[in-house]
Write a protein that holds these residues in place. Structure first.
Motif, PDB file in Angstrom:
ATOM      1  N   GLN A  27      12.371  21.020  -6.605  1.00  0.00           N
ATOM      2  CA  GLN A  27      12.252  20.410  -5.118  1.00  0.00           C
ATOM      3  C   GLN A  27      11.510  19.363  -5.035  1.00  0.00           C
ATOM      4  OE1 GLN A  27      11.854  23.714  -6.221  1.00  0.00           O
ATOM      5  NE2 GLN A  27      13.776  24.675  -5.058  1.00  0.00           N
ATOM      6  N   LEU A  28      10.499  19.311  -5.877  1.00  0.00           N
ATOM      7  CA  LEU A  28       9.467  18.048  -5.703  1.00  0.00           C
ATOM      8  C   LEU A  28      10.346  16.814  -6.422  1.00  0.00           C
ATOM      9  CD1 LEU A  28       5.950  19.160  -6.583  1.00  0.00           C
ATOM     10  CD2 LEU A  28       6.987  18.188  -4.474  1.00  0.00           C
ATOM     11  N   ASP A  29      11.317  16.966  -7.058  1.00  0.00           N
ATOM     12  CA  ASP A  29      12.181  15.680  -7.429  1.00  0.00           C
ATOM     13  C   ASP A  29      12.750  14.916  -6.349  1.00  0.00           C
ATOM     14  OD1 ASP A  29      11.483  16.417 -10.034  1.00  0.00           O
ATOM     15  OD2 ASP A  29      13.471  17.551 -10.693  1.00  0.00           O
ATOM     16  N   SER A  30      12.752  15.354  -5.182  1.00  0.00           N
ATOM     17  CA  SER A  30      13.477  14.618  -4.249  1.00  0.00           C
ATOM     18  C   SER A  30      12.356  13.508  -3.630  1.00  0.00           C
ATOM     19  CB  SER A  30      13.584  15.499  -2.936  1.00  0.00           C
ATOM     20  OG  SER A  30      12.661  15.977  -2.492  1.00  0.00           O
ATOM     21  N   THR A  85       8.503   9.445  -8.082  1.00  0.00           N
ATOM     22  CA  THR A  85       7.558   9.780  -9.036  1.00  0.00           C
ATOM     23  C   THR A  85       6.191   9.335  -8.346  1.00  0.00           C
ATOM     24  OG1 THR A  85       8.773   9.758 -10.761  1.00  0.00           O
ATOM     25  CG2 THR A  85       6.481  10.138 -11.157  1.00  0.00           C
ATOM     26  N   SER A  86       5.733   8.169  -7.947  1.00  0.00           N
ATOM     27  CA  SER A  86       4.470   7.708  -7.554  1.00  0.00           C
ATOM     28  C   SER A  86       4.168   8.423  -6.248  1.00  0.00           C
ATOM     29  CB  SER A  86       4.394   6.269  -7.728  1.00  0.00           C
ATOM     30  OG  SER A  86       5.172   5.896  -6.489  1.00  0.00           O
ATOM     31  N   THR A  87       5.140   8.567  -5.236  1.00  0.00           N
ATOM     32  CA  THR A  87       4.900   9.044  -3.923  1.00  0.00           C
ATOM     33  C   THR A  87       4.402  10.611  -4.147  1.00  0.00           C
ATOM     34  OG1 THR A  87       6.854   7.722  -3.267  1.00  0.00           O
ATOM     35  CG2 THR A  87       5.888   9.435  -1.650  1.00  0.00           C
ATOM     36  N   GLY A 106      14.228  26.542   0.874  1.00  0.00           N
ATOM     37  CA  GLY A 106      14.352  25.331   1.753  1.00  0.00           C
ATOM     38  C   GLY A 106      13.104  24.798   2.500  1.00  0.00           C
ATOM     39  N   VAL A 107      11.930  25.322   2.368  1.00  0.00           N
ATOM     40  CA  VAL A 107      10.769  24.843   2.872  1.00  0.00           C
ATOM     41  C   VAL A 107      10.358  23.648   1.961  1.00  0.00           C
ATOM     42  CG1 VAL A 107       8.373  25.062   3.644  1.00  0.00           C
ATOM     43  CG2 VAL A 107       9.984  27.005   3.725  1.00  0.00           C
ATOM     44  N   ASP A 108       9.893  22.455   2.577  1.00  0.00           N
ATOM     45  CA  ASP A 108       9.408  21.320   1.864  1.00  0.00           C
ATOM     46  C   ASP A 108       8.158  22.070   0.886  1.00  0.00           C
ATOM     47  OD1 ASP A 108       9.065  18.320   1.661  1.00  0.00           O
ATOM     48  OD2 ASP A 108       7.148  19.252   1.670  1.00  0.00           O
ATOM     49  N   PRO A 109       8.145  21.398  -0.287  1.00  0.00           N
ATOM     50  CA  PRO A 109       7.334  22.069  -1.360  1.00  0.00           C
ATOM     51  C   PRO A 109       6.034  21.789  -0.682  1.00  0.00           C
ATOM     52  CG  PRO A 109       8.942  20.665  -2.456  1.00  0.00           C
ATOM     53  CD  PRO A 109       9.217  20.525  -1.218  1.00  0.00           C
ATOM     54  N   TYR A 110       5.499  20.711  -0.164  1.00  0.00           N
ATOM     55  CA  TYR A 110       4.276  20.647   0.313  1.00  0.00           C
ATOM     56  C   TYR A 110       3.844  21.363   1.283  1.00  0.00           C
ATOM     57  CZ  TYR A 110       4.068  16.664  -2.954  1.00  0.00           C
ATOM     58  OH  TYR A 110       3.925  16.043  -4.026  1.00  0.00           O
TER      59      TYR A 110
END
Lengths: 239, 351
Positions: free
Chosen positions: B169-172, B175-177, B105-109
């Motif tokens: 999780q990066l799909d949230s 795309t360009s962001t 559940g951590v933000d991927p970045y």
């Protein structure tokens, strides 16, 4: 300052050192002679911490350093010049010394610079300070070996045949330099050398080793006149 | 004698030691300009997503990851003498740790940053094992460790086992962001690790490390703490490769054990560093650019492409051991980064 007691070092079945006792006091100048394979370099290795003794003990400045690593002993004040020079080939002459001054010598940057420039001047390498060490000739490498050890600001200097292969003029320079280090700066010197007439110009004490043992230890003239020394070491050369 | 600043060397001079025998300086006009130029390049690179198209952003992300990998391998081998064939352990771990943190559940970045730290933490205990090895033993030993970790990760069903897993999780992110953030984070991490390497090499540890590389026993004999110096470098390189792995996951959005733990990464790193110039700060960057274009051109040629890379690396090792940048430095006598020490003998007539 340095006391080795009952030092023994075995390589397989061979006892390279077979119970060596040696005492070096502050400011001493001691020469070590003996035939090839007598264990001279092994003794220096044990004193410097490059190899550990199989038995016996070594203490330096009152501390037991028998198991201490070479780098720790260098920081305590034992400097060493190898028989075959081992420069840091990818670094400049100055940088070679800087490593010694900043680690073994424990000096901060400015003081380390000053120390390096001084020892390079003393050892006749000032002109070559920016040269890569792997481009130096043999004589220059030998000088660098000594300069780098001096950069660590040692109280005890272990020298292994640094005079071999020098011309008379060059060894005269070397003798002057070592005398200065010993008498003016008070650095104790332990010097292995086959060229006895050079050695006796500097040292006040001579140790003769044979087969991993100390055969004689004392005033140079007395040691050189010792019948056992003549038989074991000088005999062939003097004959 | 007062320490004085050498005005002849130009911009941003470091106070040079003024002494009886000479002066020691590190910055020159050239190295100050070159270092500043690199800083400007980083700033310009940061503006790329604003000004340029998506293709370039993705390409540059790939290139920056290569630069990071090459820089880390060079730090280890070119400055510490630790030739490793196993840094893919941390590339894989960095990628998988990113996935794992994202699954928690951590933000991927943030997961990528944590994965980088995680690799440093893993490298610490492993260093006690692998730093016992020397030379070829170290090279092979680190490779074995990498294979073992890869196999272990490939057994974990939660992480997709052998078939791999997507970084969904990066799909949230739009795309360009996503592409922009991935790019900026890659740029930030590559810059961060390059600056750390730069500062490390400029400090006294840098001189000690080079001494270890050239002759370990002699380094110890002048007082260098050999093992701890190597350990610092090993942990740094592991963390850097972890970052490279995390960013690879972000860049391709999918990780699979045999690919991300592949020894090919070591082959690429060795190629970049050997061709660019081992033991120079700039060489790995040059090597990364070269490998990047070769990959664009021949990357789909499979086996022959790898054979070609290997052949070129061997030719460089034999005929041009200091690489392209080393050759440039040798031919011109110039040093572009202020990493070494220059002694100027006092020129009395100038004073």
């Amino acid at each position: 300052m340095l006391v080795a007691t009952g030092v023994r070092r075995d390589f397989g079945a061979l006892a390279a050192l077979d119970g060596v006792d040696l005492r070096i006091d502050a400011g001493d100048a001691v020469g070590i002679v003996g035939p090839n394979g007598a264990g001279k370099t092994t003794l220096l290795n044990v004193l410097a911490g490059t190899i550990l003794p199989s038995a016996g003990s070594v203490s330096f400045k009152g501390q037991d350093v028998t198991r201490a690593r070479a780098d720790a002993r260098a920081r305590m004040g034992i400097g060493r010049a190898h028989q075959i020079p081992r420069p840091f080939g990818g670094m400049t002459v100055f940088e070679n010394c800087f490593v010694g001054a900043s680690t073994g010598g424990g000096l901060r940057r400015r003081a380390a610079y000053e120390r390096c420039l001084t020892v390079l001047e003393m050892s006749g390498l000032a002109e070559l300070a920016d040269r890569r060490a792997d481009t130096l000739g043999l004589l220059e490498r030998k000088r660098l070996e000594l300069a780098r050890a001096l950069a660590t600001n040692p109280e005890l200097l272990l020298l292994d045949e640094i005079g071999a292969g020098l011309t008379d003029a060059e060894s005269a320079q070397l003798v002057t330099l070592i005398q200065e280090l010993n008498r003016r700066d008070g650095i104790a010197v332990v010097w292995i050398e086959h060229i006895v007439h050079v050695l006796v110009q500097v040292v006040e004490r001579l140790v003769c080793m044979v087969s991993g043992r100390v055969l004689a230890d004392g005033e140079p003239k007395a040691v050189l006149a010792d019948k056992r020394v003549v038989d074991a070491y000088l005999g062939s050369a003097a004959a | 004698m007062e320490p004085q600043t050498d005005t002849r060397t130009g911009a941003a001079p470091e106070p040079a030691a003024a002494l009886a025998a000479g002066q020691v300086s590190r910055w020159t006009r050239l190295s100050a300009g070159f270092t500043g130029g690199l800083g400007v390049v980083v700033l310009l690179l940061a503006l790329v997503p604003v000004a340029m198209g998506a293709t370039l952003v993705q390409d540059l992300t790939t290139l920056l990851i290569l630069v990071l990998m090459a820089t880390m391998w060079n730090a280890l081998a070119g400055y510490g003498g630790l030739v490793s064939v196993g840094l893919q352990a941390y590339i894989g771990l960095g990628a998988y740790a990113t996935v794992w943190f994202s699954l928690q559940g951590v933000d991927p970045y943030w997961g990528m940053v944590l994965a980088t730290l995680f690799c440093a933490v893993v490298a610490l205990p492993l260093s006690f094992l692998v730093l016992r090895f020397r030379g070829a033993q170290f090279a092979i030993g680190t490779w074995v460790v990498a294979e073992a970790i890869g196999i272990y990760v490939g057994l974990d069903n939660q992480l997709g086992a052998g078939t791999g897993i997507s970084l969904v999780q990066l799909d949230s992110y739009a795309t360009s962001t996503r592409e922009h953030i991935t790019y900026w984070l890659t740029l930030a991490l590559t810059t961060f690790f390059s600056v750390i390497v730069f500062m490390l090499l400029r400090g006294r540890l840098g001189a000690s490390l080079q001494a270890i590389r050239d002759d370990e026993q002699a380094a110890a004999s002048v007082g260098v703490r050999v093992v701890s110096a190597k350990r610092i470098l090993f942990i740094l390189a592991s963390a850097g490769c972890g970052a490279a792995g995390a960013m690879t996951a972000a860049n391709i959005l999918f990780v699979q054990p045999t690919a991300i733990f592949s020894v090919n990464y070591s082959a690429f790193m060795i190629f970049m560093v050997l061709v660019g110039g081992i033991g120079t700060f700039e060489g790995p960057i040059v090597g990364a650019v070269i490998l990047y274009f070769i990959q664009q051109q021949f990357g789909n040629d499979g086996t022959w492409y790898l054979i070609g890379l290997g052949a070129v690396a061997i030719l460089f090792a034999v005929f041009l051991p200091r690489g392209l940048w080393g050759l440039l430095e040798e031919r011109t006598g110039l040093r572009f980064m202020p990493l070494g020490y220059r002694v100027r003998r006092r020129a009395r007539e100038l004073r």
